[in-house]
Design a protein around this motif. Structure first.
Motif, mmCIF file in Angstrom:
data_model
loop_
_atom_site.group_PDB
_atom_site.id
_atom_site.type_symbol
_atom_site.label_atom_id
_atom_site.label_comp_id
_atom_site.label_asym_id
_atom_site.label_seq_id
_atom_site.Cartn_x
_atom_site.Cartn_y
_atom_site.Cartn_z
ATOM 1 N N VAL A 140 0.847 -1.191 0.000
ATOM 2 C CA VAL A 140 0.000 0.000 0.000
ATOM 3 C C VAL A 140 0.878 1.235 0.000
ATOM 4 O O VAL A 140 2.046 1.188 0.352
ATOM 5 C CB VAL A 140 -0.952 0.042 1.218
ATOM 6 C CG1 VAL A 140 -1.932 -1.122 1.181
ATOM 7 C CG2 VAL A 140 -0.185 0.034 2.509
ATOM 8 N N ALA A 141 0.298 2.341 -0.398
ATOM 9 C CA ALA A 141 0.979 3.628 -0.367
ATOM 10 C C ALA A 141 0.047 4.622 0.306
ATOM 11 O O ALA A 141 -1.176 4.497 0.202
ATOM 12 C CB ALA A 141 1.323 4.088 -1.782
ATOM 13 N N PRO A 142 0.603 5.604 0.985
ATOM 14 C CA PRO A 142 -0.276 6.590 1.624
ATOM 15 C C PRO A 142 -1.005 7.426 0.579
ATOM 16 O O PRO A 142 -0.488 7.680 -0.503
ATOM 17 C CB PRO A 142 0.690 7.452 2.437
ATOM 18 C CG PRO A 142 2.014 7.279 1.769
ATOM 19 C CD PRO A 142 2.016 5.892 1.177
ATOM 20 N N ALA A 143 -2.205 7.826 0.910
ATOM 21 C CA ALA A 143 -2.965 8.704 0.028
ATOM 22 C C ALA A 143 -2.345 10.092 0.049
ATOM 23 O O ALA A 143 -1.874 10.547 1.088
ATOM 24 C CB ALA A 143 -4.414 8.786 0.493
ATOM 25 N N PRO A 144 -2.307 10.763 -1.078
ATOM 26 C CA PRO A 144 -1.755 12.125 -1.084
ATOM 27 C C PRO A 144 -2.588 13.045 -0.205
ATOM 28 O O PRO A 144 -3.812 12.915 -0.157
ATOM 29 C CB PRO A 144 -1.822 12.553 -2.544
ATOM 30 C CG PRO A 144 -2.634 11.540 -3.252
ATOM 31 C CD PRO A 144 -2.792 10.347 -2.373
ATOM 32 N N GLN A 145 -1.925 13.915 0.488
ATOM 33 C CA GLN A 145 -2.609 14.851 1.368
ATOM 34 C C GLN A 145 -2.821 16.167 0.628
ATOM 35 O O GLN A 145 -1.937 16.635 -0.075
ATOM 36 C CB GLN A 145 -1.776 15.101 2.629
ATOM 37 C CG GLN A 145 -1.560 13.842 3.441
ATOM 38 C CD GLN A 145 -2.865 13.249 3.937
ATOM 39 O OE1 GLN A 145 -3.700 13.956 4.479
ATOM 40 N NE2 GLN A 145 -3.071 11.968 3.722
ATOM 41 N N PRO A 146 -4.009 16.779 0.769
ATOM 42 C CA PRO A 146 -4.236 18.066 0.099
ATOM 43 C C PRO A 146 -3.318 19.133 0.690
ATOM 44 O O PRO A 146 -2.983 19.100 1.869
ATOM 45 C CB PRO A 146 -5.704 18.378 0.399
ATOM 46 C CG PRO A 146 -6.041 17.558 1.599
ATOM 47 C CD PRO A 146 -5.143 16.345 1.564
ATOM 48 N N SER A 147 -2.916 20.051 -0.165
ATOM 49 C CA SER A 147 -2.034 21.115 0.309
ATOM 50 C C SER A 147 -2.793 22.128 1.153
ATOM 51 O O SER A 147 -2.212 22.819 1.972
ATOM 52 C CB SER A 147 -1.355 21.815 -0.870
ATOM 53 O OG SER A 147 -2.330 22.309 -1.755
#
Length: 84
Positions: A59-66
């Motif tokens: 798995v990979a972490p979900a991108p976080q909104p800026s």
């Protein structure tokens, strides 16, 4: 710290990829598919075998909104909705 020690630290601080590692990365990049591929499935099988477990999932972490998402204005319970 001697000059030779500093150069070793710099050399070891970055990812240096050669040979098989570089070829594997090139195959993935050239495929144009960076998510779940046959390469991912092979990794999952091999890491499960290494760990001695029946299944492993990469798995990979979900991108976080800026910036935090904006929320619509709320009215207190029982009051009229906000006019637009």
């Amino acid at each position: 710290m001697s000059a030779s020690t500093r150069s070793d630290a710099r050399r070891n601080a970055g990812p240096y990829l050669y040979g098989r590692e570089m070829a594997a990365i090139a195959r993935v990049l050239e495929s144009g598919q960076y998510g779940h591929t046959d390469v991912t499935e092979e990794f999952e099988r091999r890491i499960a075998g290494f760990l001695g477990v029946p299944v492993a999932v990469a798995v990979a972490p979900a991108p976080q909104p800026s910036t935090p998402p904006s929320t619509p204005p709320c009215s207190p319970p029982g009051s009229a909705p906000a006019a637009r």
